[in-house]
Design a protein around this motif. Sequence first.
Motif, PDB file in Angstrom:
ATOM      1  N   ASN A   9       0.822  -1.206   0.000  1.00  0.00           N
ATOM      2  CA  ASN A   9       0.000   0.000   0.000  1.00  0.00           C
ATOM      3  C   ASN A   9       0.859   1.261   0.000  1.00  0.00           C
ATOM      4  OD1 ASN A   9      -2.817   1.172   0.315  1.00  0.00           O
ATOM      5  ND2 ASN A   9      -1.779   2.097   2.063  1.00  0.00           N
ATOM      6  N   LYS A  10       1.941   1.242   0.740  1.00  0.00           N
ATOM      7  CA  LYS A  10       2.830   2.409   0.775  1.00  0.00           C
ATOM      8  C   LYS A  10       3.431   2.663  -0.605  1.00  0.00           C
ATOM      9  CE  LYS A  10       6.476   4.547   3.542  1.00  0.00           C
ATOM     10  NZ  LYS A  10       5.589   5.643   3.969  1.00  0.00           N
ATOM     11  N   GLU A  11       3.817   1.599  -1.298  1.00  0.00           N
ATOM     12  CA  GLU A  11       4.365   1.756  -2.647  1.00  0.00           C
ATOM     13  C   GLU A  11       3.309   2.287  -3.611  1.00  0.00           C
ATOM     14  OE1 GLU A  11       6.687  -1.376  -4.346  1.00  0.00           O
ATOM     15  OE2 GLU A  11       7.415  -2.065  -2.400  1.00  0.00           O
ATOM     16  N   LEU A  12       2.094   1.746  -3.534  1.00  0.00           N
ATOM     17  CA  LEU A  12       1.019   2.216  -4.402  1.00  0.00           C
ATOM     18  C   LEU A  12       0.669   3.668  -4.091  1.00  0.00           C
ATOM     19  CD1 LEU A  12      -1.356  -0.889  -4.426  1.00  0.00           C
ATOM     20  CD2 LEU A  12       0.037  -0.055  -6.337  1.00  0.00           C
ATOM     21  N   SER A  13       0.671   4.022  -2.812  1.00  0.00           N
ATOM     22  CA  SER A  13       0.392   5.397  -2.414  1.00  0.00           C
ATOM     23  C   SER A  13       1.410   6.357  -3.024  1.00  0.00           C
ATOM     24  CB  SER A  13       0.407   5.506  -0.890  1.00  0.00           C
ATOM     25  OG  SER A  13       0.431   6.853  -0.468  1.00  0.00           O
ATOM     26  N   GLY A  14       2.683   6.006  -2.951  1.00  0.00           N
ATOM     27  CA  GLY A  14       3.711   6.854  -3.524  1.00  0.00           C
ATOM     28  C   GLY A  14       3.609   6.964  -5.026  1.00  0.00           C
ATOM     29  N   LEU A  15       3.181   5.880  -5.668  1.00  0.00           N
ATOM     30  CA  LEU A  15       3.082   5.869  -7.128  1.00  0.00           C
ATOM     31  C   LEU A  15       1.843   6.608  -7.624  1.00  0.00           C
ATOM     32  CD1 LEU A  15       4.134   4.739  -9.871  1.00  0.00           C
ATOM     33  CD2 LEU A  15       2.768   2.682  -9.404  1.00  0.00           C
ATOM     34  N   LEU A  16       0.719   6.435  -6.927  1.00  0.00           N
ATOM     35  CA  LEU A  16      -0.569   6.944  -7.410  1.00  0.00           C
ATOM     36  C   LEU A  16      -1.018   8.218  -6.700  1.00  0.00           C
ATOM     37  CD1 LEU A  16      -2.393   3.504  -7.734  1.00  0.00           C
ATOM     38  CD2 LEU A  16      -1.275   4.824  -9.545  1.00  0.00           C
ATOM     39  N   GLY A  17      -0.341   8.610  -5.618  1.00  0.00           N
ATOM     40  CA  GLY A  17      -0.578   9.920  -5.031  1.00  0.00           C
ATOM     41  C   GLY A  17      -1.673  10.020  -4.006  1.00  0.00           C
ATOM     42  N   TYR A  18      -2.206   8.908  -3.508  1.00  0.00           N
ATOM     43  CA  TYR A  18      -3.233   9.011  -2.466  1.00  0.00           C
ATOM     44  C   TYR A  18      -2.569   8.975  -1.086  1.00  0.00           C
ATOM     45  CZ  TYR A  18      -2.879   3.841  -2.213  1.00  0.00           C
ATOM     46  OH  TYR A  18      -2.431   2.554  -2.085  1.00  0.00           O
ATOM     47  N   PRO A  19      -3.225   9.499  -0.041  1.00  0.00           N
ATOM     48  CA  PRO A  19      -2.631   9.481   1.299  1.00  0.00           C
ATOM     49  C   PRO A  19      -2.371   8.054   1.767  1.00  0.00           C
ATOM     50  CG  PRO A  19      -4.561  10.910   1.233  1.00  0.00           C
ATOM     51  CD  PRO A  19      -4.557  10.158  -0.054  1.00  0.00           C
ATOM     52  N   ASP A  20      -1.229   7.821   2.409  1.00  0.00           N
ATOM     53  CA  ASP A  20      -0.893   6.457   2.778  1.00  0.00           C
ATOM     54  C   ASP A  20      -1.712   5.937   3.950  1.00  0.00           C
ATOM     55  OD1 ASP A  20       0.263   7.802   4.887  1.00  0.00           O
ATOM     56  OD2 ASP A  20       2.327   7.227   4.407  1.00  0.00           O
ATOM     57  N   TRP A  21      -2.545   6.800   4.578  1.00  0.00           N
ATOM     58  CA  TRP A  21      -3.453   6.303   5.608  1.00  0.00           C
ATOM     59  C   TRP A  21      -4.749   5.757   5.000  1.00  0.00           C
ATOM     60  CZ3 TRP A  21      -7.706   9.296   5.036  1.00  0.00           C
ATOM     61  CH2 TRP A  21      -7.528  10.624   4.635  1.00  0.00           C
ATOM     62  N   MET A  22      -4.951   5.997   3.704  1.00  0.00           N
ATOM     63  CA  MET A  22      -5.981   5.270   2.978  1.00  0.00           C
ATOM     64  C   MET A  22      -5.355   3.942   2.530  1.00  0.00           C
ATOM     65  SD  MET A  22      -7.580   8.477   0.795  1.00  0.00           S
ATOM     66  CE  MET A  22      -8.997   7.609   0.127  1.00  0.00           C
ATOM     67  N   LYS A  23      -6.189   3.002   2.133  1.00  0.00           N
ATOM     68  CA  LYS A  23      -5.632   1.675   1.840  1.00  0.00           C
ATOM     69  C   LYS A  23      -6.273   1.077   0.598  1.00  0.00           C
ATOM     70  CE  LYS A  23      -4.034  -0.806   5.087  1.00  0.00           C
ATOM     71  NZ  LYS A  23      -3.779  -1.677   6.260  1.00  0.00           N
ATOM     72  N   ALA A  24      -5.426   0.409  -0.208  1.00  0.00           N
ATOM     73  CA  ALA A  24      -5.886  -0.254  -1.435  1.00  0.00           C
ATOM     74  C   ALA A  24      -6.420  -1.640  -1.081  1.00  0.00           C
ATOM     75  CB  ALA A  24      -4.747  -0.350  -2.444  1.00  0.00           C
ATOM     76  N   TYR A  25      -7.668  -1.687  -0.633  1.00  0.00           N
ATOM     77  CA  TYR A  25      -8.247  -2.957  -0.210  1.00  0.00           C
ATOM     78  C   TYR A  25      -8.523  -3.884  -1.386  1.00  0.00           C
ATOM     79  CZ  TYR A  25      -8.903  -1.329   4.556  1.00  0.00           C
ATOM     80  OH  TYR A  25      -8.698  -0.885   5.840  1.00  0.00           O
ATOM     81  N   GLY A  26      -8.727  -3.349  -2.555  1.00  0.00           N
ATOM     82  CA  GLY A  26      -9.009  -4.180  -3.712  1.00  0.00           C
ATOM     83  C   GLY A  26      -8.254  -3.707  -4.928  1.00  0.00           C
ATOM     84  N   THR A  27      -7.650  -4.633  -5.647  1.00  0.00           N
ATOM     85  CA  THR A  27      -6.990  -4.335  -6.914  1.00  0.00           C
ATOM     86  C   THR A  27      -7.599  -5.244  -7.965  1.00  0.00           C
ATOM     87  OG1 THR A  27      -4.948  -3.769  -5.751  1.00  0.00           O
ATOM     88  CG2 THR A  27      -4.780  -4.184  -8.114  1.00  0.00           C
ATOM     89  N   ILE A  28      -8.160  -4.653  -9.012  1.00  0.00           N
ATOM     90  CA  ILE A  28      -8.934  -5.420  -9.991  1.00  0.00           C
ATOM     91  C   ILE A  28      -8.327  -5.231 -11.375  1.00  0.00           C
ATOM     92  CG2 ILE A  28     -11.226  -5.853 -10.950  1.00  0.00           C
ATOM     93  CD1 ILE A  28     -12.361  -4.440  -8.441  1.00  0.00           C
ATOM     94  N   PRO A  29      -7.510  -6.172 -11.846  1.00  0.00           N
ATOM     95  CA  PRO A  29      -7.015  -6.117 -13.223  1.00  0.00           C
ATOM     96  C   PRO A  29      -8.114  -6.519 -14.197  1.00  0.00           C
ATOM     97  CG  PRO A  29      -6.188  -8.079 -12.137  1.00  0.00           C
ATOM     98  CD  PRO A  29      -6.975  -7.316 -11.102  1.00  0.00           C
TER      99      PRO A  29
END
Length: 287
Positions: A162-182
């Motif tokens: 989540n921290k890596e995705l936050s840095g890449l996509l620009g959302y606050p790191d206290w939010m969380k990527a609960y689902g990733t859907i390719p």
Amino acid sequence: MSDPLFQDVIRKRRSVRKFEPGRSVDRKVLERIVDCGRWAPSGANVQCFDFIVVDDPILRDKVMEVFLRQAQRLVDHAKGFPAVKKTYLANTVAIVIVLGDPRWKVCFPQPTTEGWEKEYLENNEVIYQNSIGAAIQNIQLGVAAENLTSAWLSGGGEDITNKELSGLLGYPDWMKAYGTIPIGYPAATQNRRYRRPLEQALHWNGFQPTQYRTHEQVDFYESSLRPFAMYRDEETMETWNDRQEKLGDWEAAFTTGTPNPDGQLENSADFSAPRTTGRATKRRLKD
């Protein structure tokens, strides 16, 4: 059912990890898919989710690199789990990241009496997680309705990922990527994945003890059966040519409506970690 087409969409949805390369999709299609998530139910109607759609190929590859590292961590630190390499993400037409925003939990029932904190705060977490899960499921059904296919990756919710995705996509790191859907076009037609018999999962007017799945059955599934049940493209284990080899004495437990014929229920047990030594567990210990 008044609209059998809806049930067809549900049955058509499945997790796919082989996509046709070189394909694309119009953003209007992706908007319709994400709008299905927007219409999901949520606790107190707070809509505690946001959706990031990655359809730029360069950024998509960077997201894929995040998940390649996540998959390697599974291999290194969660030995025995049948993890899948994430290189297939390179052939997606888009990747949808479903973010959870924990601030909205304040809108759920809050304890006002001393001693009731556990009752309500833990339930608020359930409401929050269920709200996000409903949005993820709606998007998956939207994908199927558009004659595309997808998978459901939960790994984005891990702290490092989540921290890596936050840095890449620009959302606050206290939010969380609960689902990733390719999302993509399936490279081959896939049958339905294993589902428990309906007569085992459906209870009329109360829980039926003969349909209860025992601790031993959970142990067996985790230690020996899980890799096959996760990835084989057959809805019922009765069609497995090697079912006697794979199921052994547990064949009736996984193919009939009565996995627990004597109707005896059990006390709670600690399933926070594997408890037996089946094939997968032995391999994990050896590694």
